[in-house]
Design a protein around this motif. Structure first.
Motif, short mmCIF file in Angstrom:
data_model
loop_
_atom_site.label_atom_id
_atom_site.label_comp_id
_atom_site.label_asym_id
_atom_site.label_seq_id
_atom_site.Cartn_x
_atom_site.Cartn_y
_atom_site.Cartn_z
N ALA A 54 37.33 96.00 146.53
CA ALA A 54 36.64 94.98 147.34
C ALA A 54 35.68 94.16 146.46
N THR A 55 34.97 94.81 145.57
CA THR A 55 34.07 94.10 144.66
C THR A 55 34.87 93.22 143.71
N THR A 96 35.01 115.84 146.05
CA THR A 96 35.04 114.76 145.06
C THR A 96 36.40 114.07 145.08
N LEU A 97 37.46 114.84 145.19
CA LEU A 97 38.80 114.26 145.27
C LEU A 97 38.96 113.46 146.56
N SER A 98 38.40 113.97 147.65
CA SER A 98 38.50 113.28 148.95
C SER A 98 37.84 111.91 148.95
N LYS A 99 36.76 111.77 148.20
CA LYS A 99 36.06 110.48 148.19
C LYS A 99 36.52 109.53 147.08
N SER A 100 37.44 109.99 146.24
CA SER A 100 37.89 109.16 145.11
C SER A 100 38.64 107.91 145.55
N ARG A 101 39.58 108.04 146.47
CA ARG A 101 40.33 106.86 146.93
C ARG A 101 39.42 105.85 147.63
N PRO A 102 38.53 106.28 148.52
CA PRO A 102 37.60 105.31 149.12
C PRO A 102 36.72 104.61 148.07
N GLU A 103 36.35 105.33 147.01
CA GLU A 103 35.58 104.69 145.94
C GLU A 103 36.43 103.63 145.22
N HIS A 104 37.71 103.92 145.04
CA HIS A 104 38.60 102.91 144.46
C HIS A 104 38.67 101.68 145.37
N ASP A 105 38.72 101.92 146.67
CA ASP A 105 38.77 100.80 147.62
C ASP A 105 37.50 99.94 147.55
N MET A 143 29.89 97.54 137.93
CA MET A 143 29.50 98.51 136.90
C MET A 143 28.91 99.76 137.52
N SER A 144 28.01 99.57 138.47
CA SER A 144 27.36 100.70 139.12
C SER A 144 28.37 101.57 139.87
N GLU A 145 29.28 100.93 140.60
CA GLU A 145 30.31 101.69 141.32
C GLU A 145 31.18 102.49 140.36
N VAL A 146 31.57 101.86 139.27
CA VAL A 146 32.43 102.53 138.29
C VAL A 146 31.69 103.68 137.63
N MET A 147 30.45 103.47 137.22
CA MET A 147 29.70 104.54 136.55
C MET A 147 29.51 105.75 137.46
N HIS A 148 29.25 105.51 138.74
CA HIS A 148 29.13 106.62 139.69
C HIS A 148 30.46 107.37 139.80
N HIS A 149 31.54 106.62 139.93
CA HIS A 149 32.87 107.21 140.06
C HIS A 149 33.25 108.00 138.79
N ALA A 196 42.05 96.31 134.11
CA ALA A 196 42.05 97.71 133.64
C ALA A 196 41.71 98.66 134.77
N LEU A 197 40.74 98.31 135.59
CA LEU A 197 40.35 99.16 136.72
C LEU A 197 41.46 99.26 137.76
N GLU A 198 42.11 98.14 138.04
CA GLU A 198 43.20 98.16 139.02
C GLU A 198 44.34 99.06 138.56
#
Length: 195
Positions: free
Chosen positions: A87-88, A74-83, A110-116, A49-51
């Motif tokens: 990786a996780t 926020t938009l600029s850091k969205s793709r790196p957060e997906h990356d 979970m933590s990465e997703v909740m922050h995003h 689902a995340l992918e």
């Protein structure tokens, strides 16, 4: 026809919020004492689902938003957060539920997703609803079409993981189908012989 479809489609922001709710609710089904096969099903379901969600945002939502907002941090850091999430996910797939690190990796995801999700829901989605308000439904229709394509690439995996994530519901649904089929089958045969 495409205009009718777009006007009936949910907005892209509503679809993104539903994806967020889906993944966050899946997180709540995961527990350290959950059976290994169910852990694997939940993790695989969440990862798929995340992918798909990340790919949809990167192909449709982020480019549309980037056209109307300049230098949004926020938009600029969205793709790196997906990356980071990818990786996780790769690490999770390289380990198994029998590995002691599996629970910790899933909690990290979970933590990465909740922050995003927090960033998107408080910053990006309201910005999109202000700046793209006339395009939200057509973008939602595009997202729906693309999601169906992406889901069509892995139907078996999705079915297996959904069954493992919701074993009782899957069993009950299967039982209802069997009961319904056996109940209706004799009626069908009787009707054929009556003709």
């Amino acid at each position: 026809m495409p205009d009718t479809y777009s006007s009936m489609s949910p907005t892209i922001t509503a679809m993104i919020r539903l994806d967020h709710m889906h993944v966050l609710s899946a997180f709540h089904r995961y527990h350290a004492d959950t059976a290994w096969w169910r852990k694997r099903a939940i993790v695989n379901s969440v990862c798929a689902a995340l992918e798909i969600h990340a790919q949809l945002e990167e192909e449709i939502f982020y480019p549309a938003l980037a056209e109307v907002v300049n230098d949004n941090p926020t938009l600029s850091k969205s793709r790196p957060e997906h990356d980071e999430m990818r990786a996780t996910i790769a690490k999770l797939r390289a380990t198994g539920p029998e590995d002691a690190a599996y629970d910790a990796l899933f909690h990290k995801l979970m933590s990465e997703v909740m922050h995003h999700v927090a960033d998107e829901e408080t910053m990006l989605l309201p910005t999109a609803e202000r700046t793209l308000k006339n395009e939200l439904r057509s973008l939602g229709a595009r997202m729906t079409r693309r999601r169906l394509q992406l889901l069509g690439e892995r139907p078996r995996d999705i079915a297996v993981n959904t069954a493992g994530t919701f074993p009782i519901a899957t069993f009950l649904l299967g039982a209802l189908v069997v009961i319904g089929a056996t109940h209706c089958l004799p009626k069908t045969r009787r009707m054929r012989y009556a003709d």
